[in-house]
Design an enzyme around this catalytic site. Structure first.
Site, short mmCIF file in Angstrom:
data_model
loop_
_atom_site.label_atom_id
_atom_site.label_comp_id
_atom_site.label_asym_id
_atom_site.label_seq_id
_atom_site.Cartn_x
_atom_site.Cartn_y
_atom_site.Cartn_z
CB ALA A 133 -0.97 -0.04 1.18
CG ASP A 174 -2.97 -3.96 1.42
OD1 ASP A 174 -2.84 -4.97 2.15
OD2 ASP A 174 -2.18 -3.66 0.51
#
Ligand code: MRU
Length: 384
Positions: A55, A243
């Site tokens: 991420a 994420d």
């Protein structure tokens, strides 16, 4: 972190030409390759096809994709078009939208002539901030590991289990989940990491490569081994990345994380999530219900990428593979061709299974009140 004797970030720019380069992670751990990204299509492909992944790194790459596009076209329409093109590359990691929004909101109010430089400078700042956030997460996580080591007092290493790669390759540097491990090893603590292989993309191989390069003792295990190890006292704590984390503390991370959290809960083992603040989605109040889960191409499940080795498995059924190109990277088919496959890439661990969130500002309970209390400034700006 170091690759051989050279210090690398996962994305970097040339300070004279502003050219942007990445490590092409598709070939790791078997081949280390770097590649330059220039056009918006280059950046979109690198994110969508996982040349970069994780991420925070997806966010930093998107920021640079915006900056390079704005060099060529600083108009409002051009900026909006780039935002649209990059935003749909991967749906789950919230850092992507966070970085695109931040770039657009920063640049749009400026006169056209000032936009290119401002965009580059913000992309540099986003990357540098990520490094500092992860360093702080490492220092905060180090104290948790130190406390567990002191409590253990049996002279054995602190055994940490991790899933996927939330390492420096998934960020700009340090990693999120790995940063406490690197800090603990650097501080002389005796740590050992159980590394889940993380099917289907085997990001655990990246984690193992990273930890090995830094001299952190680790063991690579199949995804289903964690519960057994926990039952037998072989895991002292779990640290994973995320994420997207909802405002209520529900944690979305690589598929399989939820099962590890359930096993940790059943065995009374602390389950921590390393959470940089840009990964919080303040607009989602129920992560299990509302975080979109990326369904990736089934070929990732049907096929496996690996390196041909000269040492054959003693129990191998293969008498002659018919391919003697040892060292070459190759792809093999695994299930029957006719079988249907499913490939959800992420799952959501409910906040009630999370012992704590290791953020850059401290370790907190996974709850709406704790997150809002720790980040009142960010919460206000998002929901405004
Ligand atoms: O699909 P990927 O490889 O982009 O997924 C990465 C993960 O799930 C990581 O564990 C997560 O992004 C945390 S990265 C610091």
């Amino acid at each position: 972190m170091k690759v051989g004797e050279t210090h690398y970030r996962s994305i970097w720019h040339d300070s004279d030409t502003w050219a942007v380069s990445i490590i092409d992670q598709r070939w790791l751990p078997h081949r280390f390759e770097t590649v330059q990204l220039d056009s918006t299509a280059d950046f979109a492909t690198a994110i969508r096809d996982m040349w970069v992944r994780g991420a925070p790194l997806i966010g930093a790459t998107a920021a640079w994709g915006m900056a390079k596009a704005i060099e060529r076209d600083s108009s409002d329409a051009g900026i909006d078009a780039t935002w649209e093109l990059l935003e749909c590359t991967r749906p789950t990691a919230i850092n992507l939208r966070w970085a695109l929004d931040r770039m657009r909101e920063h640049v749009r109010p400026l006169p056209i002539a000032e936009r290119a430089l401002a965009a580059r400078e913000l992309a540099v700042a986003i990357a540098d901030e990520d490094v500092e956030i992860n360093r702080q997460i490492g220092l905060n996580g180090l104290e948790l590991i130190r406390a567990i080591a002191a409590k253990k007092g049996d002279g054995k290493p602190v055994n940490i289990l991790t899933h996927c790669n939330a390492g420096w390759l998934a960020t700009v540097d340090w990693g999120t989940a790995t940063s406490p491990m690197y800090h603990a090893a650097d501080a002389g603590l005796d740590v050992h990491v159980w590394v889940d292989e993380t099917r289907p993309r085997n990001q655990g191989a990246l984690t193992a490569w990273e930890l090995g390069s830094h001299g952190v003792p680790h063991t690579y295990i199949v995804d289903n081994a964690g519960g057994h190890l926990m039952q037998h006292g072989e895991v002292d704590l779990v640290i994973v990345g995320t994420d997207r984390t909802a405002a209520n503390g529900d944690v979305c991370n690589k598929i399989g994380t939820y099962l590890k959290a359930l096993a940790a809960f059943d065995n009374d083992i602390p389950f921590y999530v390393a959470l940089p603040s840009p990964t919080i989605d303040w607009t989602v109040s129920d992560g299990v219900r509302d975080i979109p889960i990326e369904e990736r191409n089934g070929d990732e499940v049907r096929r496996q990428l690996g390196r041909l080795g000269s040492e054959r498995n003693k129990n191998s059924l293969i008498v002659d593979s018919g391919n003697s190109a040892d060292g070459a990277t190759t792809e093999i088919a695994v299930p029957p061709d006719a079988s249907a496959v499913g490939n959800p890439a992420f799952d959501v661990t409910p906040a009630r299974l999370v012992t704590g969130l290791i953020t850059e500002r401290g370790v907190v309970e996974a709850s709406t009140a704790s997150l809002a209390g720790l980040f009142p400034d960010l919460q206000v700006s998002r929901s405004a």
